[in-house]
Design a protein around this motif. Structure first.
Motif, PDB file in Angstrom:
ATOM      1  N   LEU A  43       0.809  -1.213   0.000  1.00 34.64           N
ATOM      2  CA  LEU A  43       0.000   0.000   0.000  1.00 34.64           C
ATOM      3  C   LEU A  43       0.846   1.269   0.000  1.00 34.64           C
ATOM      4  CD1 LEU A  43      -2.718  -1.042   2.627  1.00 34.64           C
ATOM      5  CD2 LEU A  43      -2.855  -1.180   0.148  1.00 34.64           C
ATOM      6  N   ARG A  44       2.151   1.127   0.043  1.00 34.86           N
ATOM      7  CA  ARG A  44       3.034   2.289   0.162  1.00 34.86           C
ATOM      8  C   ARG A  44       3.065   3.164  -1.092  1.00 34.86           C
ATOM      9  NH1 ARG A  44       8.905   0.779   1.912  1.00 34.86           N
ATOM     10  NH2 ARG A  44       7.649  -0.172   3.586  1.00 34.86           N
ATOM     11  N   PRO A  45       3.052   2.608  -2.319  1.00 37.76           N
ATOM     12  CA  PRO A  45       3.140   3.494  -3.494  1.00 37.76           C
ATOM     13  C   PRO A  45       2.036   4.545  -3.548  1.00 37.76           C
ATOM     14  CG  PRO A  45       3.562   1.226  -4.130  1.00 37.76           C
ATOM     15  CD  PRO A  45       3.096   1.191  -2.708  1.00 37.76           C
ATOM     16  N   SER A  46       0.831   4.198  -3.151  1.00 33.47           N
ATOM     17  CA  SER A  46      -0.258   5.167  -3.184  1.00 33.47           C
ATOM     18  C   SER A  46      -0.036   6.278  -2.175  1.00 33.47           C
ATOM     19  CB  SER A  46      -1.587   4.460  -2.907  1.00 33.47           C
ATOM     20  OG  SER A  46      -1.827   3.434  -3.848  1.00 33.47           O
ATOM     21  N   VAL A  47       0.475   5.918  -0.992  1.00 36.15           N
ATOM     22  CA  VAL A  47       0.745   6.921   0.030  1.00 36.15           C
ATOM     23  C   VAL A  47       1.890   7.828  -0.399  1.00 36.15           C
ATOM     24  CG1 VAL A  47       1.374   7.271   2.448  1.00 36.15           C
ATOM     25  CG2 VAL A  47      -0.150   5.393   1.825  1.00 36.15           C
ATOM     26  N   GLU A  48       2.918   7.252  -1.030  1.00 38.87           N
ATOM     27  CA  GLU A  48       4.029   8.072  -1.525  1.00 38.87           C
ATOM     28  C   GLU A  48       3.559   9.059  -2.595  1.00 38.87           C
ATOM     29  OE1 GLU A  48       7.913   5.150  -0.950  1.00 38.87           O
ATOM     30  OE2 GLU A  48       6.834   5.194  -2.850  1.00 38.87           O
ATOM     31  N   ALA A  49       2.709   8.580  -3.495  1.00 40.18           N
ATOM     32  CA  ALA A  49       2.202   9.466  -4.547  1.00 40.18           C
ATOM     33  C   ALA A  49       1.353  10.580  -3.958  1.00 40.18           C
ATOM     34  CB  ALA A  49       1.387   8.657  -5.565  1.00 40.18           C
ATOM     35  N   PHE A  50       0.547  10.247  -2.958  1.00 41.38           N
ATOM     36  CA  PHE A  50      -0.285  11.273  -2.332  1.00 41.38           C
ATOM     37  C   PHE A  50       0.573  12.269  -1.557  1.00 41.38           C
ATOM     38  CE2 PHE A  50      -2.985  12.710   1.258  1.00 41.38           C
ATOM     39  CZ  PHE A  50      -3.931  13.399   0.521  1.00 41.38           C
ATOM     40  N   ALA A  51       1.635  11.799  -0.901  1.00 41.69           N
ATOM     41  CA  ALA A  51       2.529  12.714  -0.177  1.00 41.69           C
ATOM     42  C   ALA A  51       3.217  13.676  -1.144  1.00 41.69           C
ATOM     43  CB  ALA A  51       3.558  11.912   0.619  1.00 41.69           C
ATOM     44  N   PHE A  53       2.025  14.605  -4.025  1.00 44.22           N
ATOM     45  CA  PHE A  53       0.966  15.514  -4.479  1.00 44.22           C
ATOM     46  C   PHE A  53       0.701  16.614  -3.461  1.00 44.22           C
ATOM     47  CE2 PHE A  53      -3.600  16.498  -4.261  1.00 44.22           C
ATOM     48  CZ  PHE A  53      -3.772  17.114  -5.499  1.00 44.22           C
ATOM     49  N   MET A  54       0.709  16.251  -2.171  1.00 42.04           N
ATOM     50  CA  MET A  54       0.475  17.239  -1.128  1.00 42.04           C
ATOM     51  C   MET A  54       1.625  18.240  -1.043  1.00 42.04           C
ATOM     52  SD  MET A  54      -2.472  16.557   0.142  1.00 42.04           S
ATOM     53  CE  MET A  54      -2.462  17.488   1.644  1.00 42.04           C
ATOM     54  N   MET A  55       2.866  17.792  -1.269  1.00 46.25           N
ATOM     55  CA  MET A  55       3.993  18.706  -1.228  1.00 46.25           C
ATOM     56  C   MET A  55       3.925  19.716  -2.373  1.00 46.25           C
ATOM     57  SD  MET A  55       5.685  18.191   1.434  1.00 46.25           S
ATOM     58  CE  MET A  55       6.988  19.321   0.980  1.00 46.25           C
ATOM     59  N   HIS A  56       3.557  19.261  -3.570  1.00 42.16           N
ATOM     60  CA  HIS A  56       3.398  20.199  -4.682  1.00 42.16           C
ATOM     61  C   HIS A  56       2.254  21.172  -4.410  1.00 42.16           C
ATOM     62  CE1 HIS A  56       6.402  18.364  -7.196  1.00 42.16           C
ATOM     63  NE2 HIS A  56       5.828  17.175  -7.118  1.00 42.16           N
ATOM     64  N   SER A  57       1.179  20.672  -3.794  1.00 37.87           N
ATOM     65  CA  SER A  57       0.065  21.563  -3.448  1.00 37.87           C
ATOM     66  C   SER A  57       0.492  22.586  -2.410  1.00 37.87           C
ATOM     67  CB  SER A  57      -1.113  20.734  -2.922  1.00 37.87           C
ATOM     68  OG  SER A  57      -1.561  19.809  -3.884  1.00 37.87           O
ATOM     69  N   ARG A 124     -10.305  11.040  -2.669  1.00 37.40           N
ATOM     70  CA  ARG A 124     -10.568  11.770  -3.900  1.00 37.40           C
ATOM     71  C   ARG A 124      -9.357  11.692  -4.833  1.00 37.40           C
ATOM     72  NH1 ARG A 124     -13.176  15.359  -0.289  1.00 37.40           N
ATOM     73  NH2 ARG A 124     -11.298  16.661  -0.135  1.00 37.40           N
ATOM     74  N   PHE A 125      -8.161  11.796  -4.247  1.00 39.91           N
ATOM     75  CA  PHE A 125      -6.941  11.626  -5.033  1.00 39.91           C
ATOM     76  C   PHE A 125      -6.853  10.211  -5.594  1.00 39.91           C
ATOM     77  CE2 PHE A 125      -2.602   9.945  -4.915  1.00 39.91           C
ATOM     78  CZ  PHE A 125      -1.969  10.745  -5.847  1.00 39.91           C
ATOM     79  N   ALA A 126      -7.153   9.209  -4.734  1.00 32.51           N
ATOM     80  CA  ALA A 126      -7.078   7.811  -5.186  1.00 32.51           C
ATOM     81  C   ALA A 126      -8.103   7.517  -6.274  1.00 32.51           C
ATOM     82  CB  ALA A 126      -7.291   6.880  -3.987  1.00 32.51           C
ATOM     83  N   ARG A 127      -9.251   8.122  -6.185  1.00 29.04           N
ATOM     84  CA  ARG A 127     -10.268   7.898  -7.217  1.00 29.04           C
ATOM     85  C   ARG A 127      -9.858   8.527  -8.542  1.00 29.04           C
ATOM     86  NH1 ARG A 127     -16.699   9.635  -6.865  1.00 29.04           N
ATOM     87  NH2 ARG A 127     -17.354   8.519  -8.773  1.00 29.04           N
ATOM     88  N   SER A 128      -9.205   9.694  -8.483  1.00 30.24           N
ATOM     89  CA  SER A 128      -8.751  10.328  -9.725  1.00 30.24           C
ATOM     90  C   SER A 128      -7.634   9.536 -10.381  1.00 30.24           C
ATOM     91  CB  SER A 128      -8.280  11.760  -9.428  1.00 30.24           C
ATOM     92  OG  SER A 128      -7.118  11.747  -8.601  1.00 30.24           O
ATOM     93  N   ARG A 129      -6.854   8.775  -9.584  1.00 27.89           N
ATOM     94  CA  ARG A 129      -5.780   7.949 -10.130  1.00 27.89           C
ATOM     95  C   ARG A 129      -6.233   6.506 -10.374  1.00 27.89           C
ATOM     96  NH1 ARG A 129      -0.792  10.474  -9.309  1.00 27.89           N
ATOM     97  NH2 ARG A 129      -1.193  12.732  -9.315  1.00 27.89           N
ATOM     98  N   LYS A 130      -7.530   6.226 -10.269  1.00 24.25           N
ATOM     99  CA  LYS A 130      -8.107   4.893 -10.492  1.00 24.25           C
ATOM    100  C   LYS A 130      -7.600   3.860  -9.493  1.00 24.25           C
ATOM    101  CE  LYS A 130     -10.104   6.645 -14.106  1.00 24.25           C
ATOM    102  NZ  LYS A 130     -11.544   6.985 -14.060  1.00 24.25           N
ATOM    103  N   ILE A 131      -7.171   4.311  -8.307  1.00 18.41           N
ATOM    104  CA  ILE A 131      -6.761   3.371  -7.266  1.00 18.41           C
ATOM    105  C   ILE A 131      -7.988   2.744  -6.610  1.00 18.41           C
ATOM    106  CG2 ILE A 131      -5.477   3.142  -5.106  1.00 18.41           C
ATOM    107  CD1 ILE A 131      -3.775   5.506  -5.986  1.00 18.41           C
TER     108      ILE A 131
END
Length: 319
Positions: A43-51, A53-57, A124-131
């Motif tokens: 489950l780590r890749p999704s959390v890394e991608a979201f982290a 995304f949050m840093m860019h935001s 919402r992020f996971a749904r946009s990435r089809k997770i």
């Protein structure tokens, strides 16, 4: 960065002689990385991608001049993954449903609103990435149950903790102080953290705790634990006015960090909030809640959540 470097940085930046370092940012980046690495690998890749995304935001928010999100987002996701994998037996985000999210939120009613906001952002992020195909947090409200739903200690557990903190020679003085004040006097972590030597009265054996209107009398066991903590403080050779002093705070005279206090009681296996709630629950159900509120400096409504909706059988008159 060591304690001497922090003191010099505070002095030079306070007098306008130097720019502040990026120490806080580097420490925050290390905390985020450790929290991400604590997530299971599947489950780590999704959390890394979201982290990321949050840093860019956050960078975009800072350029816009608004308030950025905190680093607690990754910690909440880490706790959710541990709950799903350990408590619900689920190793895939797609298997998460609304019942899993509701059970996770029920584990910490006070943090329900904050957790729900973070979970909504992630799904919402996971749904946009089809997770995930469906947002399991959609439709949930921040308003939880209106009563006390936390866990408390049994009498046997309280006895074991009391013996540990009063007779255990290997127990750290900070653990014994925080534990005894929470167990017997309902002290919060904030009250113990802000406790200073000026708040103590050795002759009357009382102390000031937080915003309580009156000094709190300490029993012999609590006072002995307090003296052990003061002896530990003297060994630090510090000018700090606080009772709890660590190697990091003995030079800058500041408060111990929230992270340090939250892990002081890890060795005993029970969090400070659970121990404090046990004491408050007992006092409110054996005394007048208004008297408890007045003694603790709390609002009367704050103590009503600890009032049980049943009466013990031993308190009812015999037929």
């Amino acid at each position: 960065m060591g304690s001497l470097a922090r003191v010099l940085e505070t002095f030079f930046t306070g007098h306008g002689m130097a720019m502040a370092t990026d120490q806080a940012e580097r420490l925050a980046a290390g905390r985020r990385q450790r929290r991400v690495e604590a997530v299971p690998e599947n489950l780590r890749p999704s959390v890394e991608a979201f982290a990321d995304f949050m840093m860019h935001s956050r960078k975009r928010v800072r350029r816009a001049g608004t308030r950025p999100r905190s680093d607690a987002t990754v910690a909440i996701l880490r706790d959710l993954v541990r709950f799903l994998a350990g408590g619900r037996g689920k190793q895939d985000w797609a298997l998460t449903d609304v019942h899993d999210v509701e059970a996770f939120l029920a584990g910490s009613p006070k943090a329900r609103k904050r957790r729900l906001v973070v979970l909504g952002q992630f799904f919402r992020f996971a749904r946009s990435r089809k997770i995930v195909l469906v947002d399991p947090s959609h439709g949930l409200t921040a308003r939880g149950p209106s009563g006390f739903t936390g866990a408390t200690l049994t009498l046997d557990q309280q006895r074991v903790l009391s013996r540990r903190w009063t007779t255990g020679p290997a127990v750290h003085p900070h653990e014994a102080l925080l534990g005894m004040l929470a167990l017997l006097h309902g002290a919060s972590s904030r009250e113990v953290t802000m406790l200073q030597t000026a708040d103590l009265d050795p002759h009357a054996r009382t102390t000031r705790l937080g915003d309580r209107p009156h000094p709190v009398p300490l029993d012999p066991a609590s006072w002995a634990v307090l003296e052990r903590c003061l002896a530990h403080r003297e060994a630090q050779r510090t000018d700090s006015h606080h009772v709890m002093v660590t190697r990091q705070t003995k030079s800058d005279r500041g408060l111990v960090s929230t992270a340090y206090v939250s892990h002081v009681l890890d060795a005993c296996g029970f969090p400070p909030r659970m121990i404090r709630c046990t004491r408050l629950l007992d006092l409110v159900n054996t005394m007048d809640p208004k008297l408890v509120a007045a003694a603790f400096g709390m609002d009367p409504e704050a103590t009503m959540i600890y009032l049980a909706d049943h009466v013990d059988a031993g308190r009812l008159p015999e037929r």
